[in-house]
Design a protein around this motif. Structure first.
Motif, PDB file in Angstrom:
ATOM      1  N   ARG A   1       9.339 -17.830   5.243  1.00 43.64           N
ATOM      2  CA  ARG A   1       8.754 -18.210   6.525  1.00 43.64           C
ATOM      3  C   ARG A   1       9.697 -19.093   7.330  1.00 43.64           C
ATOM      4  N   ILE A   2      10.340 -20.034   6.664  1.00 39.63           N
ATOM      5  CA  ILE A   2      11.271 -20.915   7.370  1.00 39.63           C
ATOM      6  C   ILE A   2      12.425 -20.107   7.947  1.00 39.63           C
ATOM      7  N   ILE A   3      12.999 -19.225   7.133  1.00 47.25           N
ATOM      8  CA  ILE A   3      14.163 -18.452   7.588  1.00 47.25           C
ATOM      9  C   ILE A   3      13.775 -17.487   8.692  1.00 47.25           C
ATOM     10  N   ALA A   4      12.587 -16.901   8.620  1.00 46.96           N
ATOM     11  CA  ALA A   4      12.135 -16.014   9.691  1.00 46.96           C
ATOM     12  C   ALA A   4      12.025 -16.785  11.014  1.00 46.96           C
ATOM     13  N   LEU A   5      11.479 -18.001  10.964  1.00 41.85           N
ATOM     14  CA  LEU A   5      11.349 -18.807  12.184  1.00 41.85           C
ATOM     15  C   LEU A   5      12.719 -19.243  12.711  1.00 41.85           C
ATOM     16  N   VAL A   6      13.622 -19.587  11.811  1.00 42.02           N
ATOM     17  CA  VAL A   6      14.977 -19.954  12.239  1.00 42.02           C
ATOM     18  C   VAL A   6      15.655 -18.759  12.899  1.00 42.02           C
ATOM     19  N   ALA A   7      15.480 -17.571  12.323  1.00 38.94           N
ATOM     20  CA  ALA A   7      16.078 -16.365  12.910  1.00 38.94           C
ATOM     21  C   ALA A   7      15.536 -16.114  14.312  1.00 38.94           C
ATOM     22  N   ILE A   8      14.233 -16.297  14.486  1.00 36.56           N
ATOM     23  CA  ILE A   8      13.642 -16.124  15.820  1.00 36.56           C
ATOM     24  C   ILE A   8      14.207 -17.155  16.792  1.00 36.56           C
ATOM     25  N   GLY A   9      14.327 -18.396  16.352  1.00 33.04           N
ATOM     26  CA  GLY A   9      14.864 -19.439  17.213  1.00 33.04           C
ATOM     27  C   GLY A   9      16.299 -19.169  17.635  1.00 33.04           C
ATOM     28  N   MET A  10      17.140 -18.761  16.694  1.00 28.36           N
ATOM     29  CA  MET A  10      18.529 -18.465  17.023  1.00 28.36           C
ATOM     30  C   MET A  10      18.632 -17.235  17.925  1.00 28.36           C
ATOM     31  N   PHE A  11      17.786 -16.237  17.671  1.00 27.83           N
ATOM     32  CA  PHE A  11      17.784 -15.051  18.530  1.00 27.83           C
ATOM     33  C   PHE A  11      17.408 -15.442  19.957  1.00 27.83           C
ATOM     34  N   ALA A  12      16.416 -16.320  20.083  1.00 29.64           N
ATOM     35  CA  ALA A  12      16.003 -16.776  21.410  1.00 29.64           C
ATOM     36  C   ALA A  12      17.138 -17.515  22.111  1.00 29.64           C
TER      37      ALA A  12
ATOM     38  N   PHE B   1      24.452  -6.990  37.728  1.00 31.33           N
ATOM     39  CA  PHE B   1      24.227  -6.179  38.921  1.00 31.33           C
ATOM     40  C   PHE B   1      25.137  -6.535  40.090  1.00 31.33           C
ATOM     41  N   PHE B   2      25.560  -7.796  40.182  1.00 36.66           N
ATOM     42  CA  PHE B   2      26.354  -8.240  41.320  1.00 36.66           C
ATOM     43  C   PHE B   2      27.627  -8.914  40.812  1.00 36.66           C
ATOM     44  N   GLY B   3      28.755  -8.355  41.134  1.00 37.03           N
ATOM     45  CA  GLY B   3      30.011  -8.950  40.700  1.00 37.03           C
ATOM     46  C   GLY B   3      30.348  -8.549  39.280  1.00 37.03           C
ATOM     47  N   ALA B   4      31.264  -7.600  39.128  1.00 34.77           N
ATOM     48  CA  ALA B   4      31.553  -7.038  37.810  1.00 34.77           C
ATOM     49  C   ALA B   4      32.094  -8.075  36.836  1.00 34.77           C
ATOM     50  N   THR B   5      32.823  -9.069  37.333  1.00 38.38           N
ATOM     51  CA  THR B   5      33.463 -10.006  36.411  1.00 38.38           C
ATOM     52  C   THR B   5      32.553 -11.135  35.957  1.00 38.38           C
ATOM     53  N   THR B   6      31.440 -11.360  36.631  1.00 39.14           N
ATOM     54  CA  THR B   6      30.541 -12.450  36.246  1.00 39.14           C
ATOM     55  C   THR B   6      30.045 -12.280  34.814  1.00 39.14           C
ATOM     56  N   GLN B   7      29.716 -11.043  34.432  1.00 42.07           N
ATOM     57  CA  GLN B   7      29.205 -10.799  33.083  1.00 42.07           C
ATOM     58  C   GLN B   7      30.279 -11.028  32.026  1.00 42.07           C
ATOM     59  N   TYR B   8      31.552 -11.034  32.433  1.00 47.45           N
ATOM     60  CA  TYR B   8      32.633 -11.305  31.494  1.00 47.45           C
ATOM     61  C   TYR B   8      32.975 -12.790  31.450  1.00 47.45           C
ATOM     62  N   THR B   9      33.063 -13.425  32.604  1.00 46.37           N
ATOM     63  CA  THR B   9      33.403 -14.848  32.620  1.00 46.37           C
ATOM     64  C   THR B   9      32.315 -15.695  31.980  1.00 46.37           C
ATOM     65  N   HIS B  10      31.059 -15.207  31.983  1.00 46.16           N
ATOM     66  CA  HIS B  10      29.968 -15.920  31.330  1.00 46.16           C
ATOM     67  C   HIS B  10      29.674 -15.367  29.932  1.00 46.16           C
ATOM     68  N   ALA B  11      30.479 -14.389  29.479  1.00 45.32           N
ATOM     69  CA  ALA B  11      30.352 -13.805  28.131  1.00 45.32           C
ATOM     70  C   ALA B  11      28.929 -13.353  27.829  1.00 45.32           C
ATOM     71  N   CYS B  12      28.287 -12.722  28.830  1.00 43.29           N
ATOM     72  CA  CYS B  12      26.888 -12.337  28.646  1.00 43.29           C
ATOM     73  C   CYS B  12      26.672 -10.839  28.838  1.00 43.29           C
ATOM     74  N   TYR B  13      27.734 -10.063  28.711  1.00 40.35           N
ATOM     75  CA  TYR B  13      27.632  -8.613  28.908  1.00 40.35           C
ATOM     76  C   TYR B  13      26.685  -7.983  27.887  1.00 40.35           C
ATOM     77  N   SER B  14      26.007  -6.910  28.297  1.00 39.94           N
ATOM     78  CA  SER B  14      25.181  -6.102  27.397  1.00 39.94           C
ATOM     79  C   SER B  14      25.214  -4.651  27.875  1.00 39.94           C
TER      80      SER B  14
ATOM     81  N   LYS C   1      22.360 -15.138  27.579  1.00 42.30           N
ATOM     82  CA  LYS C   1      22.521 -13.976  28.475  1.00 42.30           C
ATOM     83  C   LYS C   1      21.881 -14.222  29.856  1.00 42.30           C
ATOM     84  N   LEU C   2      21.330 -15.408  30.071  1.00 43.98           N
ATOM     85  CA  LEU C   2      20.602 -15.673  31.311  1.00 43.98           C
ATOM     86  C   LEU C   2      21.444 -15.479  32.573  1.00 43.98           C
ATOM     87  N   PRO C   3      22.710 -15.920  32.624  1.00 42.32           N
ATOM     88  CA  PRO C   3      23.493 -15.696  33.851  1.00 42.32           C
ATOM     89  C   PRO C   3      23.613 -14.226  34.225  1.00 42.32           C
TER      90      PRO C   3
END
Length: 495
Positions: free
Chosen positions: A47-58, A73-86, A64-66
């Protein structure tokens, strides 16, 4: 009965055997004392490890918020400079999910896909993507739908992350806290929502758990499903073959192999075969994953990219070179499996064979680290070594996005030039080789293996655990002959 005589007697306390874990535990009050009442609280390791996994995933989702707010969607390089590409939001429209195309059956319009005729993922991953598209509302702007599609996938992938952490926690019954290696891995949180790899990793982790519980057929079925989602889990049949050969456990191996083949066929056959011109044909959409993998040139993150950029050659024969190096690696793993003085553990060989595939492949996407994390947790559960490797992977994670920012922005003062990116690739390669070297050392010197220091043999080995050797070579044969001679002498002395 002592722990050495019965390794299932009590759980291993990581703070008692790992100095890094002991130091980190000071944040929550220090190591557990010898009189601590373990297993008497609702807060079990699972149970502890499952909750920790959820917390780290969150936390990974927050990172990825930026991009969620506009970087995708706007500015191709923004997703790279903020390391949030998906890949997820881009492929919602780019592979026809936004217009309700059926993967593998419907050809993707060229103005949508940018050159890809069909979905280039294995069938079960395609189904995962399709289910997520069914759960995505159709109203609103395309940007809004892509955002929701990413959120739906993130929710489904979070379930996969918890499954992986729980499976690792339960695979070594006496070492439940090893699941924290998965739950707390920095690269796990950073790369979890780049692509759909977590789905295949969850099925692979379930296969390892089933095998550890002496269920070879169930393990094979899960392994077949994992291979239907991603190619790499198929590699685990190699270590199973070698270990079953050494232990003479052929029934278990063929049961697992039969289950894997049957599960893979059940998933693939309905998509694989089309009937036309009076007979069966391989469907073009189904073949796309395999033809794309075969024809793909040297790409990001690989050893071959460094060689290609340094030499200025496109390396048209990279498939031959990569295959030859992988075959040599497999031969080395086979020699280790059959010649080590004591039979290596399944997790050790599984880690080595998948790591060999990662190191020799012509592409290394940053999310491929997810393939190795649960295997590393089972193969070498030592925090210092694990964190050294993770630091190298995090540096690579940042390096690839900075390199893409450099190549995509046109601003030579922004991002990472090719020489810097090659250094990031080298760090990834050296970090993985470092962990491989430690696993090989543990197999050759079992007394250095963290899992075996309490008297255990192979907790994830299922029927292989404490099984006698039936076929050995080299050093293992000499060891067996020495032990056999010692037993005969001991018997004669008693007489």
């Amino acid at each position: 009965m002592s722990v050495r005589e019965d390794p299932q007697a009590q759980p291993v306390r990581p703070t008692a055997e790992d100095s890094v874990a002991a130091a980190a535990s000071e944040v929550i009050g220090g190591p557990a004392g010898r009189r601590a009442l373990l297993g008497t609280s609702w807060w079990t390791p699972v149970r502890i490890i499952a909750l920790v996994a959820i917390g780290m995933f969150a936390l990974g989702m927050v990172q990825k918020l930026p991009c969620y707010d506009g970087g995708w969607f706007f500015g191709a390089t923004t997703q790279y400079t903020h390391a949030c590409y998906s890949d997820i939001p881009h492929l919602y429209s780019g592979r026809g999910f936004a217009i309700d195309l059926v993967p593998y059956f419907n050809r993707i319009p060229q103005d949508v896909s940018g050159g890809m005729d069909y979905l280039e993922y294995p069938v079960l991953t395609g189904l995962f993507m399709e289910v997520a598209s069914w759960l995505t509302p159709q109203g609103g702007t395309m940007q809004h739908r892509e955002q929701i599609y990413w959120m739906v996938n993130a929710g489904m992938l979070m379930v996969c992350a918890v499954v992986i952490a729980v499976c690792v926690t339960r695979t070594h019954r006496q070492r439940p806290w090893d699941g924290l290696f998965v739950a707390l891995a920095p690269a796990f949180a950073l790369t979890a929502t780049i692509n759909w790899d977590l789905f295949a990793v969850a099925l692979m982790a379930a296969a390892m758990l089933r095998w550890s519980r002496g269920r070879p057929l169930g393990a094979g079925i899960m392994l077949g499903l994992a291979t239907a989602a991603k190619f790499y889990p198929l590699l685990l049949l190699g270590p199973l073959f070698l270990l079953c050969l050494r232990a003479g456990r052929w029934r278990a191996f063929w049961s697992a192999t039969g289950g894997a083949v049957a599960a893979w066929l059940v998933v693939n056959l309905p998509v694989m075969i089309s009937w036309r011109d009076g007979g069966p044909h391989l469907r073009e959409g189904w073949k796309m994953f395999y033809t794309f993998s075969q024809e793909r040139p040297v790409d990001f993150g690989s050893l071959w990219l460094i060689i290609s950029q340094r030499s200025g050659s496109p390396m048209d024969d990279v498939n031959t070179y990569a295959t030859a190096l992988m075959v040599l690696s497999c031969a080395g793993v086979a020699a280790l499996a059959l010649c080590a003085p004591r039979r290596p553990r399944l997790a050790q060989l599984a880690f080595l064979i998948v790591a060999a595939f990662v190191l020799t492949n012509k592409v290394y996407s940053p999310q491929y680290v997810l393939w190795l994390i649960p295997l590393a947790a089972l193969a070498r559960p030592r925090w210092r070594d694990f964190l050294v490797w993770q630091a190298c992977e995090v540096m690579y994670f940042l390096g690839i996005w900075m390199y893409l920012a450099y190549t995509g922005s046109g601003d030579k003062h922004r991002g990472l030039p090719p020489e810097g990116y090659q250094l990031a690739i080298a760090l990834h390669l050296l970090g993985t080789l470092y962990l491989c070297a430690l696993v090989v050392r543990d197999a050759l010197m079992p007394e250095r293996d963290p899992v075996r220091q309490d008297g255990s043999d192979d907790p994830s080995g299922g029927m292989l655990d404490r099984a006698p050797d039936m076929f050995v070579l080299g050093e293992a044969r000499r060891t067996a002959q020495y032990e056999g001679a010692a037993m005969i002498k001991w018997g004669a002395d008693r007489d």
